[in-house]
Design a protein around this motif. Structure first.
Motif, PDB file in Angstrom:
ATOM      1  N   PRO A 121      29.210  35.857  38.543  1.00  0.00           N
ATOM      2  CA  PRO A 121      30.083  36.218  39.669  1.00  0.00           C
ATOM      3  C   PRO A 121      31.304  35.318  39.767  1.00  0.00           C
ATOM      4  CG  PRO A 121      27.785  36.189  40.350  1.00  0.00           C
ATOM      5  CD  PRO A 121      27.820  35.597  38.972  1.00  0.00           C
ATOM      6  N   ARG A 122      32.439  35.932  40.032  1.00  0.00           N
ATOM      7  CA  ARG A 122      33.656  35.181  40.302  1.00  0.00           C
ATOM      8  C   ARG A 122      33.684  34.860  41.789  1.00  0.00           C
ATOM      9  NH1 ARG A 122      38.309  35.117  37.007  1.00  0.00           N
ATOM     10  NH2 ARG A 122      39.164  34.016  38.814  1.00  0.00           N
ATOM     11  N   TRP A 123      33.026  33.763  42.160  1.00  0.00           N
ATOM     12  CA  TRP A 123      32.914  33.436  43.570  1.00  0.00           C
ATOM     13  C   TRP A 123      34.257  33.083  44.192  1.00  0.00           C
ATOM     14  CZ3 TRP A 123      28.847  35.329  45.534  1.00  0.00           C
ATOM     15  CH2 TRP A 123      27.632  35.333  44.845  1.00  0.00           C
ATOM     16  N   ASP A 124      35.202  32.613  43.371  1.00  0.00           N
ATOM     17  CA  ASP A 124      36.522  32.325  43.931  1.00  0.00           C
ATOM     18  C   ASP A 124      37.191  33.609  44.420  1.00  0.00           C
ATOM     19  OD1 ASP A 124      36.721  33.269  41.335  1.00  0.00           O
ATOM     20  OD2 ASP A 124      38.119  31.733  40.646  1.00  0.00           O
ATOM     21  N   CYS A 125      37.108  34.667  43.613  1.00  0.00           N
ATOM     22  CA  CYS A 125      37.674  35.955  44.028  1.00  0.00           C
ATOM     23  C   CYS A 125      36.945  36.521  45.238  1.00  0.00           C
ATOM     24  CB  CYS A 125      37.604  36.949  42.869  1.00  0.00           C
ATOM     25  SG  CYS A 125      38.677  36.558  41.466  1.00  0.00           S
ATOM     26  N   ILE A 126      35.619  36.451  45.211  1.00  0.00           N
ATOM     27  CA  ILE A 126      34.820  36.989  46.304  1.00  0.00           C
ATOM     28  C   ILE A 126      35.121  36.246  47.601  1.00  0.00           C
ATOM     29  CG2 ILE A 126      32.450  37.257  47.152  1.00  0.00           C
ATOM     30  CD1 ILE A 126      31.623  37.639  44.179  1.00  0.00           C
ATOM     31  N   ALA A 127      35.252  34.927  47.516  1.00  0.00           N
ATOM     32  CA  ALA A 127      35.535  34.137  48.714  1.00  0.00           C
ATOM     33  C   ALA A 127      36.893  34.494  49.302  1.00  0.00           C
ATOM     34  CB  ALA A 127      35.476  32.648  48.377  1.00  0.00           C
ATOM     35  N   LEU A 128      37.901  34.677  48.456  1.00  0.00           N
ATOM     36  CA  LEU A 128      39.234  35.014  48.960  1.00  0.00           C
ATOM     37  C   LEU A 128      39.241  36.386  49.629  1.00  0.00           C
ATOM     38  CD1 LEU A 128      41.608  33.689  46.153  1.00  0.00           C
ATOM     39  CD2 LEU A 128      41.236  32.741  48.432  1.00  0.00           C
ATOM     40  N   ILE A 156      46.149  35.425  50.610  1.00  0.00           N
ATOM     41  CA  ILE A 156      47.019  36.196  49.710  1.00  0.00           C
ATOM     42  C   ILE A 156      47.690  35.269  48.694  1.00  0.00           C
ATOM     43  CG2 ILE A 156      49.282  37.323  49.680  1.00  0.00           C
ATOM     44  CD1 ILE A 156      47.255  39.369  50.192  1.00  0.00           C
ATOM     45  N   SER A 157      48.156  34.116  49.154  1.00  0.00           N
ATOM     46  CA  SER A 157      48.827  33.164  48.263  1.00  0.00           C
ATOM     47  C   SER A 157      47.878  32.655  47.188  1.00  0.00           C
ATOM     48  CB  SER A 157      49.373  31.987  49.079  1.00  0.00           C
ATOM     49  OG  SER A 157      50.229  32.428  50.117  1.00  0.00           O
ATOM     50  N   ALA A 158      46.634  32.350  47.578  1.00  0.00           N
ATOM     51  CA  ALA A 158      45.650  31.880  46.604  1.00  0.00           C
ATOM     52  C   ALA A 158      45.258  32.987  45.636  1.00  0.00           C
ATOM     53  CB  ALA A 158      44.419  31.350  47.335  1.00  0.00           C
ATOM     54  N   ALA A 159      45.172  34.219  46.139  1.00  0.00           N
ATOM     55  CA  ALA A 159      44.861  35.348  45.258  1.00  0.00           C
ATOM     56  C   ALA A 159      45.951  35.533  44.210  1.00  0.00           C
ATOM     57  CB  ALA A 159      44.692  36.632  46.079  1.00  0.00           C
ATOM     58  N   LEU A 160      47.209  35.367  44.622  1.00  0.00           N
ATOM     59  CA  LEU A 160      48.308  35.467  43.658  1.00  0.00           C
ATOM     60  C   LEU A 160      48.188  34.387  42.593  1.00  0.00           C
ATOM     61  CD1 LEU A 160      50.918  36.898  42.850  1.00  0.00           C
ATOM     62  CD2 LEU A 160      52.163  35.300  44.337  1.00  0.00           C
ATOM     63  N   ALA A 161      47.756  33.193  42.995  1.00  0.00           N
ATOM     64  CA  ALA A 161      47.556  32.120  42.016  1.00  0.00           C
ATOM     65  C   ALA A 161      46.514  32.516  40.980  1.00  0.00           C
ATOM     66  CB  ALA A 161      47.132  30.834  42.738  1.00  0.00           C
ATOM     67  N   LEU A 162      45.409  33.098  41.415  1.00  0.00           N
ATOM     68  CA  LEU A 162      44.376  33.530  40.465  1.00  0.00           C
ATOM     69  C   LEU A 162      44.882  34.659  39.576  1.00  0.00           C
ATOM     70  CD1 LEU A 162      41.066  33.495  42.574  1.00  0.00           C
ATOM     71  CD2 LEU A 162      41.906  31.792  40.950  1.00  0.00           C
ATOM     72  N   GLY A 163      45.660  35.570  40.157  1.00  0.00           N
ATOM     73  CA  GLY A 163      46.201  36.679  39.368  1.00  0.00           C
ATOM     74  C   GLY A 163      47.158  36.197  38.290  1.00  0.00           C
ATOM     75  N   VAL A 164      48.065  35.296  38.654  1.00  0.00           N
ATOM     76  CA  VAL A 164      49.024  34.756  37.682  1.00  0.00           C
ATOM     77  C   VAL A 164      48.288  33.954  36.611  1.00  0.00           C
ATOM     78  CG1 VAL A 164      50.900  33.086  37.410  1.00  0.00           C
ATOM     79  CG2 VAL A 164      50.991  34.779  39.248  1.00  0.00           C
ATOM     80  N   CYS A 169      41.344  40.847  42.858  1.00  0.00           N
ATOM     81  CA  CYS A 169      40.205  40.014  43.254  1.00  0.00           C
ATOM     82  C   CYS A 169      39.033  40.883  43.702  1.00  0.00           C
ATOM     83  CB  CYS A 169      40.604  39.063  44.378  1.00  0.00           C
ATOM     84  SG  CYS A 169      41.615  37.660  43.859  1.00  0.00           S
ATOM     85  N   VAL A 170      39.328  41.945  44.440  1.00  0.00           N
ATOM     86  CA  VAL A 170      38.260  42.862  44.861  1.00  0.00           C
ATOM     87  C   VAL A 170      37.572  43.461  43.639  1.00  0.00           C
ATOM     88  CG1 VAL A 170      37.760  45.043  46.039  1.00  0.00           C
ATOM     89  CG2 VAL A 170      39.363  43.423  47.061  1.00  0.00           C
ATOM     90  N   TRP A 171      38.370  43.960  42.690  1.00  0.00           N
ATOM     91  CA  TRP A 171      37.824  44.588  41.484  1.00  0.00           C
ATOM     92  C   TRP A 171      37.044  43.580  40.640  1.00  0.00           C
ATOM     93  CZ3 TRP A 171      36.497  48.957  39.373  1.00  0.00           C
ATOM     94  CH2 TRP A 171      36.336  49.052  37.995  1.00  0.00           C
ATOM     95  N   THR A 172      37.620  42.409  40.430  1.00  0.00           N
ATOM     96  CA  THR A 172      36.974  41.389  39.605  1.00  0.00           C
ATOM     97  C   THR A 172      35.677  40.893  40.245  1.00  0.00           C
ATOM     98  OG1 THR A 172      39.112  40.684  38.719  1.00  0.00           O
ATOM     99  CG2 THR A 172      37.288  39.126  38.530  1.00  0.00           C
ATOM    100  N   GLY A 173      35.717  40.668  41.556  1.00  0.00           N
ATOM    101  CA  GLY A 173      34.507  40.238  42.241  1.00  0.00           C
ATOM    102  C   GLY A 173      33.396  41.262  42.136  1.00  0.00           C
ATOM    103  N   TRP A 174      33.750  42.535  42.249  1.00  0.00           N
ATOM    104  CA  TRP A 174      32.746  43.605  42.153  1.00  0.00           C
ATOM    105  C   TRP A 174      32.211  43.729  40.731  1.00  0.00           C
ATOM    106  CZ3 TRP A 174      29.723  46.457  45.075  1.00  0.00           C
ATOM    107  CH2 TRP A 174      29.152  47.621  44.540  1.00  0.00           C
ATOM    108  N   GLN A 175      33.093  43.693  39.748  1.00  0.00           N
ATOM    109  CA  GLN A 175      32.695  43.853  38.356  1.00  0.00           C
ATOM    110  C   GLN A 175      31.841  42.690  37.853  1.00  0.00           C
ATOM    111  OE1 GLN A 175      33.236  47.224  37.814  1.00  0.00           O
ATOM    112  NE2 GLN A 175      33.857  46.632  35.756  1.00  0.00           N
ATOM    113  N   SER A 176      32.073  41.505  38.401  1.00  0.00           N
ATOM    114  CA  SER A 176      31.382  40.310  37.898  1.00  0.00           C
ATOM    115  C   SER A 176      30.044  40.055  38.584  1.00  0.00           C
ATOM    116  CB  SER A 176      32.279  39.074  38.090  1.00  0.00           C
ATOM    117  OG  SER A 176      32.428  38.775  39.468  1.00  0.00           O
ATOM    118  N   ARG A 177      29.661  40.875  39.543  1.00  0.00           N
ATOM    119  CA  ARG A 177      28.518  40.565  40.403  1.00  0.00           C
ATOM    120  C   ARG A 177      27.199  40.491  39.636  1.00  0.00           C
ATOM    121  NH1 ARG A 177      29.317  45.888  40.451  1.00  0.00           N
ATOM    122  NH2 ARG A 177      27.551  47.323  40.774  1.00  0.00           N
ATOM    123  N   LYS A 178      27.063  41.227  38.540  1.00  0.00           N
ATOM    124  CA  LYS A 178      25.790  41.274  37.818  1.00  0.00           C
ATOM    125  C   LYS A 178      25.728  40.297  36.657  1.00  0.00           C
ATOM    126  CE  LYS A 178      24.847  46.124  38.956  1.00  0.00           C
ATOM    127  NZ  LYS A 178      24.604  47.486  38.415  1.00  0.00           N
TER     128      LYS A 178
END
Length: 436
Positions: free
Chosen positions: A339-346, A377-385, A327-336
């Motif tokens: 943006p993946r606001w769901d990842c950034i929010a988590l 953490i649980s929600a982040a795992l949901a996005l990862g899966v 989520c950290v990587w995806t949020g950073w990569q998508s910023r320009k």
């Protein structure tokens, strides 16, 4: 099929029916042996006398915590009696609300993606089985009420961003929920300020000429910054203050505070005092790696040897850390781009809830302070899966999901105070020294 028709964007179906099914299944599962043990256990010995004091309105007890969660426990006692059902029933209700709100928040954060329903349902699955929510939905402690109100606020805020036409009443509900969360336990404060700060940052980044008065632009068109400040700033404070109504009738031991400010000085002094070391105390890095458990119960009670163990679901907490890194990587990569606001929010929720305990002047800390971070953490795992499945992976997403369910089923006896065969049965679950 014509090209224009073929190019229409997909509109995933709202999974609200399945959200309700998951929440109902969670509620029914929480009711299993809810009244066992039949006596107060762990921190119930502190909060039940405080709840009774609400009904008696004589003298304040457990003054170091704000009063709302104890008022809700008192309502259960008033409605269902001063017995295990009355003590714990509203914990079940609010635990179910926390789960449902978490799923709805994820839906509104991800509903523009074709796999949005999957993210919502996986969030429900991983949150329901992360052990933290389940255990606290079955005990008369303060934490589940705080988490439920924060999840309700997250749901309303995410929905307001997605459906601007409903933003006003949704932000009003979010503001009330944020005030209730802080009035349940102070741990909510770092997260309670995030929606207002996010709105301010979005308007600032939009470069509006009239920052405070402009009603145009992201995140909510048609709403000015001052109005958002009303709903997300003033309303929570008013609601928080209103929950202290019992202090109009209570006498306060250990001090004679006059007004909310003096009362809060007294509360803060109690929070920051240095108590005796506790055998279950731990540090934030222990929580991150799931190293230190708490045995809420392990003794002969109600005619059998029974136990209730608080630890994070190993599959959720360990794989969830990897997902949070993604989520950290995806949020950073998508910023320009988009943006993946769901990842950034988590990531923001996880960091805010964990950093509180890194800097908090509280000498003795426990694993249940990781509750909010564990939800993220649980929600982040949901996005990862969800992302792995979207990429065409099948084995890893299925293995993680089945692993999470398998651990929950295996741990179920020690999460629900089931009768055990032998006093040494705890070794079936206490795999490491830190889990004993």
């Amino acid at each position: 099929m014509s090209a224009p028709f073929a190019s229409r964007p997909s509109h995933p179906r709202d999974p609200i029916v399945w959200n309700c099914v998951i929440a109902l299944a969670f509620l029914l599962t929480c009711l299993v042996r809810l009244t066992v043990p039949g006596v107060p256990y762990f921190d119930e010995v502190h909060y039940l006398p405080a709840a009774r004091a609400v009904l008696e309105l004589s003298q304040a007890i457990n003054i170091e915590h704000p009063p709302l969660a104890k008022q809700i426990i008192a309502a259960g006692i008033a409605l269902f009696g001063d017995n295990p059902l009355g003590w714990r029933i509203f914990s079940v209700v609010f635990g179910t609300l926390a789960l449902f709100a978490a799923m709805r928040a994820m839906w509104f954060a991800s509903c523009t993606r074709p796999t949005g329903p999957a993210a919502s349902l996986l969030t429900g699955l991983f949150v329901a089985t992360n052990f933290l929510l389940f255990v606290h939905a079955r005990i008369a402690m303060l934490d589940v009420f705080m988490v439920a109100f924060l999840m309700l606020a997250a749901w309303m805020f995410a929905a307001a961003l997605r459906e601007n036409e409903t933003a006003r009443w949704r932000l009003a509900i979010a503001g009330v929920a944020l005030g209730c969360a802080m009035a349940s336990k102070w741990n909510a404060i770092p997260l309670a300020v995030l929606p207002g700060l996010a709105f301010l940052a979005a308007r600032w980044a939009a470069g509006r000429r009239r920052l405070v008065l402009s009603a145009r632009g992201w995140p909510i068109g048609g709403m000015t910054l001052w109005e958002a400040g009303l709903w997300l700033g003033l309303v929570p404070l008013v609601v928080y203050a209103a929950t202290f109504w019992p202090f109009l009738y209570w006498s306060v031991p250990g001090g004679d505070p006059v007004g909310l400010i003096d009362l809060h000085r007294h509360m803060l002094a109690l929070q920051t005092q240095v108590p005796e070391p506790h055998p279950y105390q731990s540090q934030w890095w222990d929580w991150v790696i799931n190293r230190r458990t708490i045995w809420y119960l392990y003794e002969p009670v109600d005619g059998a040897q029974r136990g209730i163990m608080l630890i994070g679901n190993p599959a959720t907490m360990w794989f969830g850390l990897i997902a949070m890194g993604w989520c950290v990587w995806t949020g950073w990569q998508s910023r320009k781009d988009t943006p993946r606001w769901d990842c950034i929010a988590l990531v923001a929720v996880y960091c805010a809830s964990l950093c509180l305990w890194i800097v908090a002047p509280k000498a003795v800390q426990f694993y249940f302070h990781y509750f909010l971070a564990g939800m993220a953490i649980s929600a982040a795992l949901a996005l990862g899966v969800e992302r792995l499945w979207q990429r065409g992976e099948r084995f890893v997403p299925c293995a993680i999901t089945l692993g999470v369910l398998g651990f929950f089923i295996y741990w179920f006896p020690i999460l629900t105070a089931a009768p055990l065969d032998d006093p040494q049965d705890f070794l079936k679950w206490a795999w490491t020294e830190g889990w004993r």
